[in-house]
Design a protein around this motif. Sequence first.
Motif, PDB file in Angstrom:
ATOM      1  N   SER A  25       0.830  -1.205   0.000  1.00 29.24           N
ATOM      2  CA  SER A  25       0.000   0.000   0.000  1.00 29.24           C
ATOM      3  C   SER A  25       0.862   1.252   0.000  1.00 29.24           C
ATOM      4  O   SER A  25       0.573   2.221  -0.713  1.00 29.24           O
ATOM      5  CB  SER A  25      -0.925   0.002   1.221  1.00 29.24           C
ATOM      6  N   TYR A  76       0.175   9.956   1.486  1.00 28.44           N
ATOM      7  CA  TYR A  76      -0.601   8.860   2.077  1.00 28.44           C
ATOM      8  C   TYR A  76      -1.354   9.345   3.308  1.00 28.44           C
ATOM      9  O   TYR A  76      -0.758   9.916   4.230  1.00 28.44           O
ATOM     10  CB  TYR A  76       0.308   7.696   2.464  1.00 28.44           C
ATOM     11  N   LYS A  80      -3.834   4.994   2.765  1.00 25.83           N
ATOM     12  CA  LYS A  80      -4.567   5.353   1.548  1.00 25.83           C
ATOM     13  C   LYS A  80      -3.745   6.302   0.682  1.00 25.83           C
ATOM     14  O   LYS A  80      -3.403   7.407   1.112  1.00 25.83           O
ATOM     15  CB  LYS A  80      -5.892   6.021   1.926  1.00 25.83           C
ATOM     16  N   MET A  82      -3.077   9.215  -1.726  1.00 23.00           N
ATOM     17  CA  MET A  82      -3.828  10.437  -2.033  1.00 23.00           C
ATOM     18  C   MET A  82      -3.002  11.308  -2.977  1.00 23.00           C
ATOM     19  O   MET A  82      -1.776  11.232  -3.008  1.00 23.00           O
ATOM     20  CB  MET A  82      -4.130  11.230  -0.755  1.00 23.00           C
ATOM     21  N   TYR A 221      -9.426   3.372   8.268  1.00 17.82           N
ATOM     22  CA  TYR A 221      -8.907   2.463   7.240  1.00 17.82           C
ATOM     23  C   TYR A 221     -10.051   1.743   6.542  1.00 17.82           C
ATOM     24  O   TYR A 221     -10.115   1.651   5.323  1.00 17.82           O
ATOM     25  CB  TYR A 221      -8.013   1.394   7.878  1.00 17.82           C
ATOM     26  N   MET A 224     -12.216   3.963   4.265  1.00 14.63           N
ATOM     27  CA  MET A 224     -11.510   4.459   3.083  1.00 14.63           C
ATOM     28  C   MET A 224     -11.243   3.348   2.076  1.00 14.63           C
ATOM     29  O   MET A 224     -11.285   3.566   0.864  1.00 14.63           O
ATOM     30  CB  MET A 224     -10.199   5.128   3.488  1.00 14.63           C
ATOM     31  N   TYR A 225     -10.982   2.146   2.566  1.00 15.91           N
ATOM     32  CA  TYR A 225     -10.627   1.039   1.680  1.00 15.91           C
ATOM     33  C   TYR A 225     -11.830   0.208   1.252  1.00 15.91           C
ATOM     34  O   TYR A 225     -11.880  -0.299   0.139  1.00 15.91           O
ATOM     35  CB  TYR A 225      -9.610   0.118   2.370  1.00 15.91           C
ATOM     36  N   ASN A 372     -12.736  13.234  -5.912  1.00 19.14           N
ATOM     37  CA  ASN A 372     -12.414  11.875  -6.344  1.00 19.14           C
ATOM     38  C   ASN A 372     -12.558  11.803  -7.860  1.00 19.14           C
ATOM     39  O   ASN A 372     -13.570  12.249  -8.403  1.00 19.14           O
ATOM     40  CB  ASN A 372     -13.361  10.884  -5.664  1.00 19.14           C
ATOM     41  N   HIS A 391      -7.947   9.776  -5.122  1.00 20.51           N
ATOM     42  CA  HIS A 391      -8.507  10.734  -4.166  1.00 20.51           C
ATOM     43  C   HIS A 391      -7.608  11.973  -4.127  1.00 20.51           C
ATOM     44  O   HIS A 391      -6.410  11.863  -3.877  1.00 20.51           O
ATOM     45  CB  HIS A 391      -8.608  10.115  -2.775  1.00 20.51           C
TER      46      HIS A 391
END
Length: 495
Positions: A25, A76, A80, A82, A221, A224-225, A372, A391
């Motif tokens: 990730s 990040y 996530k 970004m 987490y 978002m995932y 997004n 994002h």
Amino acid sequence: MDLLQRLLYTALSVASIFYLIIKTSLSHWKRRGILHEKPKFLVGNLGGVGGKRHISSVLEQLYEKYKGQAPFIGCYAYLKPMVLVLDLELAANVLVQHTNYFKERGVFGNAPHDPLSANLLQQDGADWERLNSVVCPTFVEKNIIQMLPTLEKVAGAMHRSVKQSEPHNIIPINKLVDCYNIDVISTLAFGVSGETFLNSDTEFRRMARSYLKDFNIFRLYFLMYFPNVARLLRYKNYEQAATDYFLKLVRQKLFELEWSRIDNRSSFFQMFAELKRDRNPKRRLSDEEIAAQAFSFILMGLEACNSAMTFCLYELALQPELQRRVREEICGVLKGNENGMDKTKLEEMNLLKQCLYETLRKHTPYAFLLRNTNKDYEVPNSIFMLRTDNHLVIPIAAIHRDPELYPEPNKFDPERFSKENVQRRHPMAFLPFGVGRRYCLAQKFAEMQMLVGLATLLRHYSFSPCRETPIPLVYDNTRLVLAPKGELRLAVQRV
């Protein structure tokens, strides 16, 4: 022994898989060959946020480090990936010029099981398109101006509250403006007469303060995932008690309006109620949708207005000469004020408005805007591409403190917002309410709400630092909206 070995091997395997997932990730931008800030394990680039640092300072640091090197960089938010937008032209493309590529905010919502999330902030796609087309006409200027008498009435209650506190002239300003903004929202968004200045522990205020569920990094987490999994599991952002309270309140007020046959447009709630009776089924709002739109005033407006008004009074307290000039302007405009404030008088308070804008620049309530990508986007005049479902973060607080746009950014200087100075800057240099198709619909109302409150206070009282006033200012790093740490007390003297 065999059992212990198996347990050990299982634990090591799980830990290894977990470690590989995290490393994979956190190598997303490296694999794509995109300039990025090196992430730290688990926290990405948000280390210290909520403790030693506020999200505003983190984004400002990244913006200053990479600005000019590329139109955007990778970063990040925990695990996530970004996109951090650095270039104002790219920001204009995202927010205004090429919005068909960036229709969504990507904020988690679950309207079927969490009805208060059926608001414009949390809706995306076709749901947002429909809701926006229905609600947007409510916020036209003609409707907003009709609410001025109610704002003056609430501001008058705030004035009397301060007057009654004499001779104790040391006041927590953030609590005072919180009562004002709570009463404005309860009266105009929910149709409930505000009583916060008489009783600071009203049920409405308690619910407006306790609606958000306990939030932690693992939930973040997860949302978002795996937003679709969260919806299947019926995850809710808001406490059930608060949801039940606001739904019950809205249904009760809708019932009262129906039977009273009141037909005017003096509050947002009454205008939302009209939409319930719309003959077009596509434009008709349900009780839950009306509750969600009313709730959005708390969700998006309460803390932001509290922040701006508190910091504006703080800055004016530190500059008595500027405060005197603002007061003279207000008193001059409102001289012989038999008929109350109106649109023309508010527009004549140029210096007060400049002070408010400078506060929103220096102490930007929300540090960033989210978008997004809904399809691949080639960044104009570059070799870069934004992929579907990237994002984006537009760091508006960092832009507001860019010394190339605002020399000496730590200085409070309302002259930055004179007509001439505003015209010299890039249109994307000031974005406290966003811009484009997903800007804050209530921008004009929020400005009017804050100006009426500030004008009422500054007309009757002078503000100055006291022994308990924090100089320099200390922010509360645990909150998303920029706010002072603890109570911000100022000495208040009747003029």
